[in-house]
Motif scaffolding. Structure first.
Motif, PDB file in Angstrom:
ATOM      1  N   LEU A  18      58.189  39.557  29.863  1.00 18.24           N
ATOM      2  CA  LEU A  18      56.891  40.202  30.051  1.00 18.24           C
ATOM      3  C   LEU A  18      55.794  39.463  29.294  1.00 18.24           C
ATOM      4  O   LEU A  18      54.680  39.310  29.783  1.00 18.24           O
ATOM      5  N   SER A  19      56.088  38.980  28.104  1.00 20.33           N
ATOM      6  CA  SER A  19      55.107  38.226  27.326  1.00 20.33           C
ATOM      7  C   SER A  19      54.725  36.944  28.046  1.00 20.33           C
ATOM      8  O   SER A  19      53.555  36.577  28.102  1.00 20.33           O
ATOM      9  N   ALA A  20      55.702  36.258  28.602  1.00 22.97           N
ATOM     10  CA  ALA A  20      55.428  35.023  29.331  1.00 22.97           C
ATOM     11  C   ALA A  20      54.560  35.294  30.551  1.00 22.97           C
ATOM     12  O   ALA A  20      53.639  34.545  30.853  1.00 22.97           O
ATOM     13  N   CYS A  21      54.832  36.388  31.238  1.00 22.04           N
ATOM     14  CA  CYS A  21      54.023  36.738  32.408  1.00 22.04           C
ATOM     15  C   CYS A  21      52.599  37.082  31.998  1.00 22.04           C
ATOM     16  O   CYS A  21      51.643  36.702  32.661  1.00 22.04           O
ATOM     17  N   ALA A  22      52.440  37.790  30.908  1.00 17.51           N
ATOM     18  CA  ALA A  22      51.107  38.192  30.455  1.00 17.51           C
ATOM     19  C   ALA A  22      50.281  36.990  30.042  1.00 17.51           C
ATOM     20  O   ALA A  22      49.078  36.936  30.285  1.00 17.51           O
ATOM     21  N   VAL A  23      50.914  35.996  29.413  1.00 17.48           N
ATOM     22  CA  VAL A  23      50.191  34.808  28.987  1.00 17.48           C
ATOM     23  C   VAL A  23      49.750  33.988  30.195  1.00 17.48           C
ATOM     24  O   VAL A  23      48.647  33.460  30.226  1.00 17.48           O
ATOM     25  N   GLY A  24      50.565  33.915  31.219  1.00 12.52           N
ATOM     26  CA  GLY A  24      50.270  33.080  32.373  1.00 12.52           C
ATOM     27  C   GLY A  24      49.312  33.701  33.367  1.00 12.52           C
ATOM     28  O   GLY A  24      48.771  33.014  34.216  1.00 12.52           O
ATOM     29  N   ALA A  25      49.095  34.985  33.280  1.00  9.70           N
ATOM     30  CA  ALA A  25      48.269  35.667  34.265  1.00  9.70           C
ATOM     31  C   ALA A  25      46.980  36.154  33.638  1.00  9.70           C
ATOM     32  O   ALA A  25      46.829  36.185  32.426  1.00  9.70           O
ATOM     33  N   GLY A  26      46.054  36.571  34.492  1.00  9.83           N
ATOM     34  CA  GLY A  26      44.817  37.169  34.006  1.00  9.83           C
ATOM     35  C   GLY A  26      45.064  38.625  33.677  1.00  9.83           C
ATOM     36  O   GLY A  26      46.190  39.048  33.444  1.00  9.83           O
ATOM     37  N   VAL A  27      44.025  39.394  33.662  1.00  5.92           N
ATOM     38  CA  VAL A  27      44.123  40.826  33.397  1.00  5.92           C
ATOM     39  C   VAL A  27      44.836  41.484  34.573  1.00  5.92           C
ATOM     40  O   VAL A  27      44.560  41.169  35.721  1.00  5.92           O
ATOM     41  N   PHE A  28      45.753  42.402  34.280  1.00  5.19           N
ATOM     42  CA  PHE A  28      46.405  43.144  35.352  1.00  5.19           C
ATOM     43  C   PHE A  28      45.935  44.577  35.310  1.00  5.19           C
ATOM     44  O   PHE A  28      46.065  45.250  34.294  1.00  5.19           O
ATOM     45  N   ILE A  29      45.364  45.031  36.408  1.00  5.47           N
ATOM     46  CA  ILE A  29      44.954  46.410  36.544  1.00  5.47           C
ATOM     47  C   ILE A  29      45.625  46.944  37.795  1.00  5.47           C
ATOM     48  O   ILE A  29      45.457  46.395  38.885  1.00  5.47           O
ATOM     49  N   SER A  30      46.389  48.006  37.647  1.00  2.94           N
ATOM     50  CA  SER A  30      47.103  48.589  38.765  1.00  2.94           C
ATOM     51  C   SER A  30      46.167  48.868  39.938  1.00  2.94           C
ATOM     52  O   SER A  30      45.096  49.439  39.760  1.00  2.94           O
ATOM     53  N   ASN A  31      46.569  48.497  41.109  1.00  7.17           N
ATOM     54  CA  ASN A  31      45.844  48.730  42.364  1.00  7.17           C
ATOM     55  C   ASN A  31      44.523  47.971  42.490  1.00  7.17           C
ATOM     56  O   ASN A  31      43.764  48.219  43.414  1.00  7.17           O
ATOM     57  N   LEU A  32      44.218  47.072  41.573  1.00  6.99           N
ATOM     58  CA  LEU A  32      43.032  46.226  41.717  1.00  6.99           C
ATOM     59  C   LEU A  32      43.526  44.847  42.148  1.00  6.99           C
ATOM     60  O   LEU A  32      43.771  43.973  41.340  1.00  6.99           O
ATOM     61  N   ASP A  33      43.702  44.702  43.460  1.00  4.83           N
ATOM     62  CA  ASP A  33      44.207  43.439  43.987  1.00  4.83           C
ATOM     63  C   ASP A  33      43.061  42.644  44.606  1.00  4.83           C
ATOM     64  O   ASP A  33      41.907  43.081  44.607  1.00  4.83           O
ATOM     65  N   SER A  34      43.383  41.480  45.144  1.00  6.29           N
ATOM     66  CA  SER A  34      42.352  40.598  45.693  1.00  6.29           C
ATOM     67  C   SER A  34      41.635  41.223  46.894  1.00  6.29           C
ATOM     68  O   SER A  34      40.449  40.973  47.108  1.00  6.29           O
ATOM     69  N   VAL A  35      42.322  42.072  47.656  1.00 14.07           N
ATOM     70  CA  VAL A  35      41.688  42.738  48.800  1.00 14.07           C
ATOM     71  C   VAL A  35      40.628  43.719  48.296  1.00 14.07           C
ATOM     72  O   VAL A  35      39.512  43.772  48.819  1.00 14.07           O
ATOM     73  N   CYS A  36      40.954  44.469  47.273  1.00 13.19           N
ATOM     74  CA  CYS A  36      40.005  45.412  46.700  1.00 13.19           C
ATOM     75  C   CYS A  36      38.818  44.674  46.079  1.00 13.19           C
ATOM     76  O   CYS A  36      37.660  45.039  46.313  1.00 13.19           O
ATOM     77  N   VAL A  37      39.089  43.629  45.308  1.00 11.81           N
ATOM     78  CA  VAL A  37      38.011  42.852  44.679  1.00 11.81           C
ATOM     79  C   VAL A  37      37.071  42.300  45.739  1.00 11.81           C
ATOM     80  O   VAL A  37      35.847  42.405  45.621  1.00 11.81           O
ATOM     81  N   ARG A  38      37.635  41.753  46.798  1.00 12.63           N
ATOM     82  CA  ARG A  38      36.796  41.194  47.861  1.00 12.63           C
ATOM     83  C   ARG A  38      35.967  42.288  48.531  1.00 12.63           C
ATOM     84  O   ARG A  38      34.798  42.078  48.864  1.00 12.63           O
ATOM     85  N   CYS A  39      36.539  43.466  48.709  1.00 12.55           N
ATOM     86  CA  CYS A  39      35.806  44.565  49.321  1.00 12.55           C
ATOM     87  C   CYS A  39      34.671  45.035  48.411  1.00 12.55           C
ATOM     88  O   CYS A  39      33.572  45.342  48.889  1.00 12.55           O
TER      89      CYS A  39
END
Length: 157
Positions: A18-39
């Motif tokens: 989990l630490s490795a995933c958190a370091v490699g990724a940006g902020v994770f917010i449940s249900n805020l995916d690229s489709v929602c951001v684009r909308c």
């Protein structure tokens, strides 16, 4: 014979993964995916990346200086957050504006419509109304009309 290393415990392995995933990724917010951001971008400005600033709101997401500051006031990489144009430069840069939106939602994301789920509808409320009064209706706004056209479908039970 050499010594064999001790096997790592499953909880420790999970924590490391989990630490490795958190370091490699940006902020994770449940249900805020690229489709929602684009909308949200479409709802704010028809996702016009050349819109500039107008009446205190800048960029394709129409981000205000207070919104940017509330999200942490993070500038473009390598920029000085105290530089007077840092806010405008970030808000008018699509990727920097997305990061601002993510940090804002991480701080203020909540169930604004009372349906028991924090999803893109709620992020639309938070983005438009702000994180401190997200329950206000969006109906009758051009933001709401554009959001309705691109709004992500909800899962059916």
């Amino acid at each position: 014979m050499g010594r064999r290393p001790l096997p790592a415990s499953p909880p420790l392995l999970l924590l490391l993964l989990l630490s490795a995933c958190a370091v490699g990724a940006g902020v994770f917010i449940s249900n805020l995916d690229s489709v929602c951001v684009r909308c949200l971008c479409e709802a704010a400005s028809n996702c016009n990346e050349t819109v500039g600033c107008h009446k205190g709101y800048c960029g394709p997401f129409f981000i205000s200086r207070n919104y940017w500051l509330d999200a942490g006031g993070r500038p473009l990489p390598g920029d000085d957050p105290d530089r007077s144009e840092a806010y405008q430069d970030c808000a008018t840069d699509y990727n920097c504006a997305v990061r601002t939106l993510e940090f804002y939602m991480e701080k203020h994301g909540q169930d604004c419509n009372g349906d028991g789920v924090t999803d893109c509808d709620d992020y639309a409320f938070v983005h438009y109304n702000g994180g401190y009064d997200c329950g206000k209706s969006l109906k009758g706004t051009s933001f709401y009309s554009r959001y309705q056209r691109c709004r992500p479908a909800k899962f059916q039970d």
